[in-house]
Design a protein around this motif. Structure first.
Motif, mmCIF file in Angstrom:
data_model
loop_
_atom_site.group_PDB
_atom_site.id
_atom_site.type_symbol
_atom_site.label_atom_id
_atom_site.label_comp_id
_atom_site.label_asym_id
_atom_site.label_seq_id
_atom_site.Cartn_x
_atom_site.Cartn_y
_atom_site.Cartn_z
ATOM 1 N N GLY A 174 0.806 -1.222 0.000
ATOM 2 C CA GLY A 174 0.000 0.000 0.000
ATOM 3 C C GLY A 174 0.833 1.263 0.000
ATOM 4 O O GLY A 174 2.056 1.229 0.118
ATOM 5 N N LYS A 175 0.152 2.405 -0.137
ATOM 6 C CA LYS A 175 0.841 3.703 -0.222
ATOM 7 C C LYS A 175 1.645 4.028 1.041
ATOM 8 O O LYS A 175 2.678 4.675 0.959
ATOM 9 N N PHE A 176 1.154 3.604 2.209
ATOM 10 C CA PHE A 176 1.900 3.895 3.438
ATOM 11 C C PHE A 176 3.306 3.314 3.343
ATOM 12 O O PHE A 176 4.278 3.927 3.768
ATOM 13 N N GLU A 177 3.383 2.107 2.807
ATOM 14 C CA GLU A 177 4.690 1.462 2.697
ATOM 15 C C GLU A 177 5.522 2.044 1.572
ATOM 16 O O GLU A 177 6.735 2.217 1.706
ATOM 17 N N VAL A 178 4.846 2.337 0.452
ATOM 18 C CA VAL A 178 5.576 2.896 -0.689
ATOM 19 C C VAL A 178 6.219 4.229 -0.280
ATOM 20 O O VAL A 178 7.316 4.571 -0.706
ATOM 21 N N ALA A 179 5.503 4.968 0.592
ATOM 22 C CA ALA A 179 5.983 6.302 0.974
ATOM 23 C C ALA A 179 6.999 6.260 2.114
ATOM 24 O O ALA A 179 7.467 7.309 2.563
ATOM 25 N N ASP A 180 7.364 5.076 2.567
ATOM 26 C CA ASP A 180 8.277 4.957 3.713
ATOM 27 C C ASP A 180 9.557 5.776 3.494
ATOM 28 O O ASP A 180 10.206 5.661 2.456
ATOM 29 N N GLY A 181 9.875 6.600 4.465
ATOM 30 C CA GLY A 181 11.064 7.448 4.349
ATOM 31 C C GLY A 181 10.759 8.786 3.700
ATOM 32 O O GLY A 181 11.537 9.722 3.791
ATOM 33 N N GLY A 182 9.623 8.858 3.008
ATOM 34 C CA GLY A 182 9.294 10.070 2.266
ATOM 35 C C GLY A 182 8.036 10.753 2.764
ATOM 36 O O GLY A 182 7.774 10.799 3.959
ATOM 37 N N THR A 183 7.264 11.252 1.802
ATOM 38 C CA THR A 183 6.073 12.051 2.121
ATOM 39 C C THR A 183 4.846 11.446 1.445
ATOM 40 O O THR A 183 4.927 11.002 0.305
ATOM 41 N N LEU A 184 3.730 11.422 2.172
ATOM 42 C CA LEU A 184 2.467 10.975 1.576
ATOM 43 C C LEU A 184 1.497 12.149 1.546
ATOM 44 O O LEU A 184 1.202 12.751 2.575
ATOM 45 N N PHE A 185 1.031 12.474 0.355
ATOM 46 C CA PHE A 185 0.069 13.571 0.193
ATOM 47 C C PHE A 185 -1.334 12.989 0.137
ATOM 48 O O PHE A 185 -1.679 12.261 -0.802
ATOM 49 N N LEU A 186 -2.125 13.276 1.159
ATOM 50 C CA LEU A 186 -3.501 12.787 1.216
ATOM 51 C C LEU A 186 -4.410 13.897 0.699
ATOM 52 O O LEU A 186 -4.777 14.813 1.438
ATOM 53 N N ASP A 187 -4.727 13.802 -0.580
ATOM 54 C CA ASP A 187 -5.512 14.858 -1.204
ATOM 55 C C ASP A 187 -6.990 14.612 -0.928
ATOM 56 O O ASP A 187 -7.414 13.457 -0.845
ATOM 57 N N GLU A 188 -7.766 15.675 -0.817
ATOM 58 C CA GLU A 188 -9.215 15.583 -0.564
ATOM 59 C C GLU A 188 -9.499 14.740 0.671
ATOM 60 O O GLU A 188 -10.364 13.865 0.653
ATOM 61 N N ILE A 189 -8.795 15.025 1.738
ATOM 62 C CA ILE A 189 -8.970 14.206 2.937
ATOM 63 C C ILE A 189 -10.375 14.370 3.534
ATOM 64 O O ILE A 189 -10.886 13.470 4.202
ATOM 65 N N GLY A 190 -11.018 15.495 3.227
ATOM 66 C CA GLY A 190 -12.390 15.706 3.689
ATOM 67 C C GLY A 190 -13.367 14.698 3.108
ATOM 68 O O GLY A 190 -14.479 14.527 3.610
ATOM 69 N N ASP A 191 -12.963 14.031 2.041
ATOM 70 C CA ASP A 191 -13.850 13.058 1.416
ATOM 71 C C ASP A 191 -13.584 11.639 1.905
ATOM 72 O O ASP A 191 -14.132 10.679 1.378
ATOM 73 N N MET A 192 -12.721 11.517 2.912
ATOM 74 C CA MET A 192 -12.407 10.180 3.403
ATOM 75 C C MET A 192 -13.550 9.671 4.285
ATOM 76 O O MET A 192 -13.986 10.374 5.192
ATOM 77 N N PRO A 193 -14.047 8.457 4.019
ATOM 78 C CA PRO A 193 -15.144 7.915 4.828
ATOM 79 C C PRO A 193 -14.750 7.821 6.305
ATOM 80 O O PRO A 193 -13.577 7.601 6.621
#
Ligand SMILES: Nc1ncnc2c1ncn2[C@@H]1O[C@H](COP(=O)(O)OP(=O)(O)OP(=O)(O)O)[C@@H](O)[C@H]1O
Ligand SMILES: [Mg+2]
Length: 456
Positions: A231-250
């Motif tokens: 998943g993205k959490f692992e892919v982003a390890d060491g770096g940055t994860l941009f969670l766009d449109e977080i207001g739309d997260m269930p």
């Protein structure tokens, strides 16, 4: 021979100093010698060196202490520590203090030369990385965020501040105000710039898909999971994860995300191994989170976790003074791309631009200038080169048909359909322009069975 690599050899044994410096000179290096720590520091203060070879056993100040002082004052200098009395402790201490290598006497000259080669390679890689960062910064850094308004200056200031930390940042602003740009600038000016930069649009996935995108899954986690997915959490390890449109997260996903934000750990779907990651989170939304909190559609604990640093980007309407600068910037950008030069905007065209409310913010302005650059003649942008709605001074609204659409419902359906077409299927934007809640828009889309085509 100005850029000859320069080595300082520090040892109280005169014979060794002589042998070693002869060999190094023969290998093309520039060599200076010092017989004690004080002389070494003096020489280092006078000239620029690349490498120091330091003996551990010396009278008064020993090699380890010298190493410590060097690392405080001369950061670029790499040190190789040499000693006849090898103890594990000194070796470990030197490495901890930042020595590049630890070598035993009698010296293996080939190994010494090899170590020097490795340092040269390391230095050139470092230089390359610095160059790369400079280039990335030029392309994505805060300098690309154009605007001289108080609010944009504040945005840039905050980006600079948070770049040196790992704090979570939440950017709030209407569509097209530059939220993604802000995230880019934060990542590329942070120490994580060369590490993965991963973006995910939380509004683009249905709930279960969003979960597997973020968390990944093990083989057999559910029907169709025929192989493991990272998943993205692992892919982003060491770096940055941009969670766009977080207001739309269930809501349910919000709870799961909170745990990752707090602990930096999670499990893949269908897995029970706890995975730890080191990720810097940047989130963005164009939703009114405070309203969502009130309506319990956004978790308060997640909000608190996200609001350490909030960057608010006002709509373009609220900072019209930035428009002229942005126009210059986009004219420059599109002129280069199209190999066609627009050099001036007539007063009449400028007046129309300044009067228009720009509901699509900077993105809409950029599109208008791109279009005008294509249409303009004699390098001058005139009112006729602007999009019709800007020219006519109103936000483009669909016209109401005349044939047979007399019921209020039919008109409503038509109006919503047109608005969705106008916003290229962007429901957030359509809802905003229509002045209704997103959820209300969803209900109406369903009720009227409206087909959304993102391409028109
Ligand atoms: N201050 C600015 N200076 C220069 N370009 C800008 C600025 N703000 C936005 N832009 C440009 O406008 C466009 C939209 O920006 P961006 O995608 O970052 O907006 P956004 O807020 O993420 O929009 P959305 O909510 O629709 O995703 C991009 O092409 C970006 O380069
Ligand atoms: Mg965006």
């Amino acid at each position: 021979m100005e850029n000859k690599l320069k080595i300082l050899v520090v040892d109280d044994e005169v014979n060794l100093l002589k042998t070693l410096s002869d060999i190094l000179r023969k290998n093309g290096y520039g060599v200076s010698v010092a017989r004690n720590a004080r002389a070494a520091l003096e020489t280092l203060g006078k000239d620029r060196f690349d490498i120091a070879l330091i003996d551990v056993r010396m009278p008064r100040v020993d090699g380890v202490e010298l190493l410590e002082r060097i690392k405080e004052k001369h950061q670029g200098l790499e040190v190789i520590v040499m000693t006849a009395y090898g103890t594990i402790e000194t070796a470990i201490r030197s490495t901890k203090l930042g020595a590049y290598a630890y070598m035993l006497k009698p010296l293996d000259i080939d190994e010494m030369l090899l170590n020097i080669q490795k340092i040269i390679k390391l230095k050139s890689l470092r230089k390359e990385a610095q160059f790369l960062q400079r280039q990335l910064m030029e392309e994505h850094g805060d300098k690309n965020i154009i605007g001289d308004s108080q609010s944009i200056r504040q945005v840039v200031k905050t980006i600079k501040k948070v770049s040196t930390s790992d704090s979570t940042v939440l950017t709030i602003g209407e569509s097209g105000t530059g939220k993604e740009m802000v995230s880019d600038a934060i990542h590329y000016s942070s120490r994580r710039y060369a590490k993965p930069y991963v973006k995910i649009n939380c509004a683009a996935f249905p709930e279960n898909l969003l979960e597997s995108e973020l968390f990944g899954y093990e083989k057999g986690a559910f029907t169709g999971a025929d192989k493991q997915k990272i998943g993205k959490f692992e892919v982003a390890d060491g770096g940055t994860l941009f969670l766009d449109e977080i207001g739309d997260m269930p809501l349910a996903m919000q709870a799961k995300l909170l745990r990752v934000l707090e602990k930096g750990e999670f499990e893949r779907l269908g897995g029970n191994k706890v995975i730890k990651v080191d990720v810097r989170f940047v989130a963005a939304t164009n939703q009114n989170l405070e309203l969502m909190l009130k309506e319990k559609r956004f978790r308060i604990d997640l909000f608190y976790r996200l609001n350490t640093v909030i960057i608010n980007i006002p709509s373009l309407l609220e900072r019209k003074e930035d428009i002229p600068l942005l126009i210059d910037h986009f004219i420059e950008k599109f002129s280069t791309e199209m190999n066609k030069r627009a050099s001036r905007v007539t007063d009449a065209a400028m007046e129309l631009i300044m009067l228009y409310p720009w509901p699509g913010n900077v993105r809409e302005l950029a599109n208008a200038i791109e279009r005008a650059t294509i249409f303009c003649e004699d390098s001058v942008i005139k009112p006729a080169d602007l999009p019709p709605n800007v020219r006519e001074g109103h936000v483009e609204l669909p016209t109401v048909g005349t044939s047979g659409e007399r019921t209020l419902e039919a008109l409503e359906k038509r109006y919503i359909t047109d608005m969705l077409r106008l916003t290229r299927g962007n429901k957030n934007e359509a809802a905003r322009i229509l002045g209704i809640h997103r959820e209300t828009l969803y209900k109406k889309i369903k009720k009227f069975n409206i087909q959304i085509n993102n391409n028109n």
